[in-house]
Design an enzyme around this catalytic site. Structure first.
Site, PDB file in Angstrom:
ATOM      1  N   LEU A  23       0.810  -1.211   0.000  1.00 30.96           N
ATOM      2  CA  LEU A  23       0.000   0.000   0.000  1.00 30.96           C
ATOM      3  C   LEU A  23       0.847   1.268   0.000  1.00 30.96           C
ATOM      4  O   LEU A  23       0.453   2.284  -0.552  1.00 30.96           O
ATOM      5  CB  LEU A  23      -0.932   0.013   1.214  1.00 30.96           C
ATOM      6  CG  LEU A  23      -2.040  -1.046   1.251  1.00 30.96           C
ATOM      7  CD1 LEU A  23      -2.784  -0.978   2.576  1.00 30.96           C
ATOM      8  CD2 LEU A  23      -3.004  -0.849   0.087  1.00 30.96           C
ATOM      9  N   GLY A  24       1.990   1.220   0.640  1.00 34.07           N
ATOM     10  CA  GLY A  24       2.834   2.405   0.723  1.00 34.07           C
ATOM     11  C   GLY A  24       3.982   2.162   1.666  1.00 34.07           C
ATOM     12  O   GLY A  24       4.107   1.104   2.285  1.00 34.07           O
ATOM     13  N   GLY A  26       7.016   4.323   4.406  1.00 39.92           N
ATOM     14  CA  GLY A  26       7.461   5.528   5.082  1.00 39.92           C
ATOM     15  C   GLY A  26       8.902   5.382   5.501  1.00 39.92           C
ATOM     16  O   GLY A  26       9.642   4.527   4.998  1.00 39.92           O
ATOM     17  N   GLY A  29       8.916   1.902   7.814  1.00 41.90           N
ATOM     18  CA  GLY A  29       8.268   0.640   7.504  1.00 41.90           C
ATOM     19  C   GLY A  29       7.514   0.661   6.195  1.00 41.90           C
ATOM     20  O   GLY A  29       7.399   1.692   5.528  1.00 41.90           O
ATOM     21  N   VAL A  31       3.801  -0.639   4.461  1.00 43.35           N
ATOM     22  CA  VAL A  31       2.431  -1.026   4.792  1.00 43.35           C
ATOM     23  C   VAL A  31       1.862  -1.856   3.649  1.00 43.35           C
ATOM     24  O   VAL A  31       1.924  -1.449   2.484  1.00 43.35           O
ATOM     25  CB  VAL A  31       1.540   0.209   5.042  1.00 43.35           C
ATOM     26  CG1 VAL A  31       0.118  -0.232   5.390  1.00 43.35           C
ATOM     27  CG2 VAL A  31       2.125   1.059   6.164  1.00 43.35           C
ATOM     28  N   LYS A  46       1.526  -3.217   8.741  1.00 47.71           N
ATOM     29  CA  LYS A  46       2.766  -2.434   8.705  1.00 47.71           C
ATOM     30  C   LYS A  46       3.924  -3.260   9.247  1.00 47.71           C
ATOM     31  O   LYS A  46       3.819  -3.864  10.322  1.00 47.71           O
ATOM     32  CB  LYS A  46       2.600  -1.161   9.527  1.00 47.71           C
ATOM     33  CG  LYS A  46       3.797  -0.221   9.492  1.00 47.71           C
ATOM     34  CD  LYS A  46       3.473   1.058  10.261  1.00 47.71           C
ATOM     35  CE  LYS A  46       4.614   2.058  10.228  1.00 47.71           C
ATOM     36  NZ  LYS A  46       4.280   3.306  10.964  1.00 47.71           N
ATOM     37  N   ASP A 143       2.506  14.801  15.494  1.00 50.66           N
ATOM     38  CA  ASP A 143       2.913  14.892  14.084  1.00 50.66           C
ATOM     39  C   ASP A 143       1.701  15.199  13.205  1.00 50.66           C
ATOM     40  O   ASP A 143       1.424  14.483  12.234  1.00 50.66           O
ATOM     41  CB  ASP A 143       3.594  13.592  13.642  1.00 50.66           C
ATOM     42  CG  ASP A 143       4.406  13.758  12.367  1.00 50.66           C
ATOM     43  OD1 ASP A 143       4.783  14.906  12.038  1.00 50.66           O
ATOM     44  OD2 ASP A 143       4.691  12.744  11.694  1.00 50.66           O
TER      45      ASP A 143
END
Length: 280
Positions: A23-24, A26, A29, A31, A46, A143
């Site tokens: 999915l993506g 960062g 990590g 996901v 994740k 954040d």
């Protein structure tokens, strides 16, 4: 040593979760879309990057995010399901799957969709979520930024995510204070832990609102340059950046991003009530 996260093929089963697709990713990590086999439901799965898993501090921070998220039960906050380590050496965090873009995706790719109604409604939902986190759990997010605000395609509602920098009032984690430079409050940058709290999140929210209302953030440049501007430079007046804005809204945003925490709104309820009045 496990395979790198980016090499986990579809169909791999880890801790009872069958990986389906990525999915993506960062800073810490990747996901995946996965199926929790015991319940037959899809989740966001994740996984901490293996190179970071060798560092105990990263592991503790990763699992801490899951523990903090598990305390929260609110319709506008992504729900935590499960966390732990697999025999293969992966550290994982399973959470509610939200299908839909982040506010950052909308801002970057479809700015024409950023109507006042959408901005105010999502901000009201954010205020309600963070008021709940603070009043019930004495928790702040740490954040606030458009990339951490997901918009559900199914309901159109906010889903706040990424509690990696969340703090609980009165706790001593021993960690350095960190934040995304573009949205960091001055007291966070200075490391004044005693002053970091709701009003620091309100500052980050105010910077985000300024950006959404005029198309760009108040401070730009290298990360170090941006941090220095948060500390010492007044932003260009929002009324100059967007002369069509309601003066009351401009004044409220300026209050949110005041460099002195004592001059900012006292609570998320104050934010919610003000924006609800404008939305009406």
């Amino acid at each position: 040593m496990p395979l790198e996260c980016v090499q986990i093929p579809p169909g791999t089963i880890l801790a009872g979760y069958r990986v389906e697709s990525e999915l993506g990713r960062g800073n810490n990590g990747v996901v995946y879309l996965a199926e929790q086999q015991s319940l037959g439901r899809q989740v966001a799965f994740k996984i901490l990057l293996p190179e970071l898993a060798a560092e105990p501090g990263y592991v503790e921070s990763f699992l801490r995010e899951a523990r903090l998220a598990a305390r929260l039960d609110h319709p506008y906050i992504v729900q935590a399901y499960d966390a732990g380590a697999t025999p293969e050496g992966y550290y994982y965090f399973a959470m509610e799957l939200v299908i839909g873009p982040s506010l950052e995706d909308v801002r970057r790719d479809s700015p024409e969709l950023l109507t006042f109604e959408l901005i105010f409604r999502l901000s009201i939902e954010l205020a309600e979520a963070l008021d709940y986190a603070w009043t019930v759990h004495k928790m702040t997010h740490g954040d606030i930024k458009p990339g951490n605000l997901l918009i559900s395609e199914e309901t159109g509602e906010l889903k706040l995510t990424d509690l990696g920098l969340a703090r609980v009032s009165g706790s001593n984690t021993g960690d350095d204070i960190m934040a995304t430079p573009l949205y960091a409050a001055p007291e966070v940058i200075r490391g004044e832990t005693a002053d970091v709290g709701v009003r620091s999140d309100l500052y980050s929210f105010g910077i985000m609102l300024y950006e959404l209302l005029c198309g760009s953030p108040p401070f730009v440049g290298s990360p170090q340059k941006v941090l220095e501007q948060h500390l010492f430079s007044p932003p260009r007046p929002l009324a100059e950046r967007n002369p069509d804005l309601d003066p009351a809204l401009v004044a409220f945003v300026e209050k949110l991003i005041d460099k002195n925490p004592a001059n900012r709104p006292a609570s998320w309820l104050e934010v919610r009530d003000f924006l609800a009045t404008l939305l009406e």
